[in-house]
Enzyme design. Structure first.
Site, mmCIF file in Angstrom:
data_model
loop_
_atom_site.group_PDB
_atom_site.id
_atom_site.type_symbol
_atom_site.label_atom_id
_atom_site.label_comp_id
_atom_site.label_asym_id
_atom_site.label_seq_id
_atom_site.Cartn_x
_atom_site.Cartn_y
_atom_site.Cartn_z
ATOM 1 N N ASP A 63 -12.852 11.395 -0.582
ATOM 2 C CA ASP A 63 -11.854 10.981 0.397
ATOM 3 C C ASP A 63 -12.229 9.575 0.856
ATOM 4 O O ASP A 63 -13.302 9.362 1.440
ATOM 5 C CB ASP A 63 -11.861 11.947 1.579
ATOM 6 C CG ASP A 63 -10.788 11.633 2.620
ATOM 7 O OD1 ASP A 63 -10.272 10.487 2.638
ATOM 8 O OD2 ASP A 63 -10.483 12.519 3.434
ATOM 9 N N SER A 143 1.254 -4.269 -0.446
ATOM 10 C CA SER A 143 2.654 -3.963 -0.714
ATOM 11 C C SER A 143 3.534 -5.108 -0.251
ATOM 12 O O SER A 143 3.185 -5.835 0.692
ATOM 13 C CB SER A 143 3.060 -2.684 0.027
ATOM 14 O OG SER A 143 4.454 -2.443 -0.086
ATOM 15 N N TYR A 156 3.950 2.205 8.138
ATOM 16 C CA TYR A 156 3.435 1.899 6.799
ATOM 17 C C TYR A 156 3.439 0.390 6.571
ATOM 18 O O TYR A 156 2.447 -0.186 6.109
ATOM 19 C CB TYR A 156 4.289 2.597 5.742
ATOM 20 C CG TYR A 156 3.948 2.170 4.328
ATOM 21 C CD1 TYR A 156 2.839 2.697 3.674
ATOM 22 C CD2 TYR A 156 4.737 1.234 3.643
ATOM 23 C CE1 TYR A 156 2.522 2.305 2.379
ATOM 24 C CE2 TYR A 156 4.426 0.842 2.356
ATOM 25 C CZ TYR A 156 3.314 1.376 1.726
ATOM 26 O OH TYR A 156 2.999 0.973 0.456
ATOM 27 N N LYS A 160 0.107 -2.175 5.776
ATOM 28 C CA LYS A 160 -0.039 -3.066 4.629
ATOM 29 C C LYS A 160 -0.162 -4.517 5.082
ATOM 30 O O LYS A 160 -0.850 -5.322 4.419
ATOM 31 C CB LYS A 160 1.138 -2.873 3.671
ATOM 32 C CG LYS A 160 1.136 -1.518 2.969
ATOM 33 C CD LYS A 160 -0.164 -1.276 2.193
ATOM 34 C CE LYS A 160 -0.115 -0.003 1.361
ATOM 35 N NZ LYS A 160 -1.345 0.204 0.571
#
Length: 252
Positions: A63, A143, A156, A160
């Site tokens: 992880d 991203s 999100y 990024k």
């Protein structure tokens, strides 16, 4: 081969972009550590690479948000292959496309743990190894969301954005150690998270997303893998702190 005798860890490489990066690196001569939480997927990729490249890959389940697990993964790479030259922080997580106030605290925490905290943990353990090696390369899959955000993915997007700023800051701080740090900024690709990005995976939603990409398609694993290969290779020895858009023109 462009990565002969290099050792690389690629997180989240049991499928999608990470799998593409791992296969491309192995083809170019690197020894690769395949990391994923899904053991079956990760072992499939590692075994298929090893079959074709004389044992040049192994799987390590970890992880990336757990400090002890990351430390063990880096130690395993060093034990098996003698060092570490390339760290690809590819593992990622997103909340489903929805209004920002509907994202739960648990979803927010997981997004930031995987997309941001994991970069901190990786750096803690790979930088000393790379320093002893005389240098290295860190690549993060960020991203276009961190550069040109879409509605419905606010937290999100912001994670990024944090990854991109961390990349640039690390690049400056680690330059004296000859450690280059860059990010890849893919546009949406047909990966396991595509339904979450779009809210629902329907032909109409796909058409809407593709319509925002000037070159007229989603990204593919090979697109990202080829960009990662360049940044990891000696051909990019003077490139650091870059957030490379692999996006078919989405961010123009």
């Amino acid at each position: 081969m462009r990565l002969s005798n290099k050792v690389a860890i690629i997180t989240g490489s049991g499928s999608g972009f990470g799998e593409g990066i791992a296969r491309t690196f192995a083809r170019e001569g690197a020894k690769v550590v395949i990391n994923d939480l899904e053991e079956d997927r990760g072992r499939r990729v590692a075994d298929s690479i090893s079959d074709g490249h004389d044992g040049a890959a192994f799987f390590f389940k970890a992880d990336v948000t757990d400090d002890g697990a990351v430390a063990a993964m880096v130690a395993a790479a060093v034990d098996r292959f003698g060092g570490l030259d390339i760290m690809v922080n590819n593992a990622g997580y997103t909340h489903r496309n929805k209004p920002m106030l509907e994202v739960t605290e648990a979803e927010f925490d997981r997004v930031y743990a995987v997309n941001v905290k994991a970069l901190f943990l990786a750096a803690r353990h790979v930088v000393p190894v790379m320093e002893r090696r005389g240098g290295g390369v860190i690549i993060t899959t960020a991203s276009t969301a961190g550069l040109r955000p879409r509605p419905g993915l606010t937290w999100y997007n912001s994670s990024k954005g944090a990854a991109i700023v961390a990349t640039k800051s690390m690049a400056v701080e680690l330059a004296p150690l000859k450690i280059r740090v860059n990010a890849l900024c893919p546009v949406i690709g047909d990966t396991g998270m595509v339904a979450d990005f779009m809210g629902e995976d329907t032909p109409e939603r796909r058409r809407q997303f593709v319509a925002s990409i000037p070159l007229g398609r989603m990204s593919r694993p090979d697109d990202i893998a080829n960009a990662a290969l360049y940044l990891a290779s000696d051909e990019a020895e003077f490139i650091t702190g870059v957030a490379l858009e692999v996006d078919g023109g989405r961010c123009v």
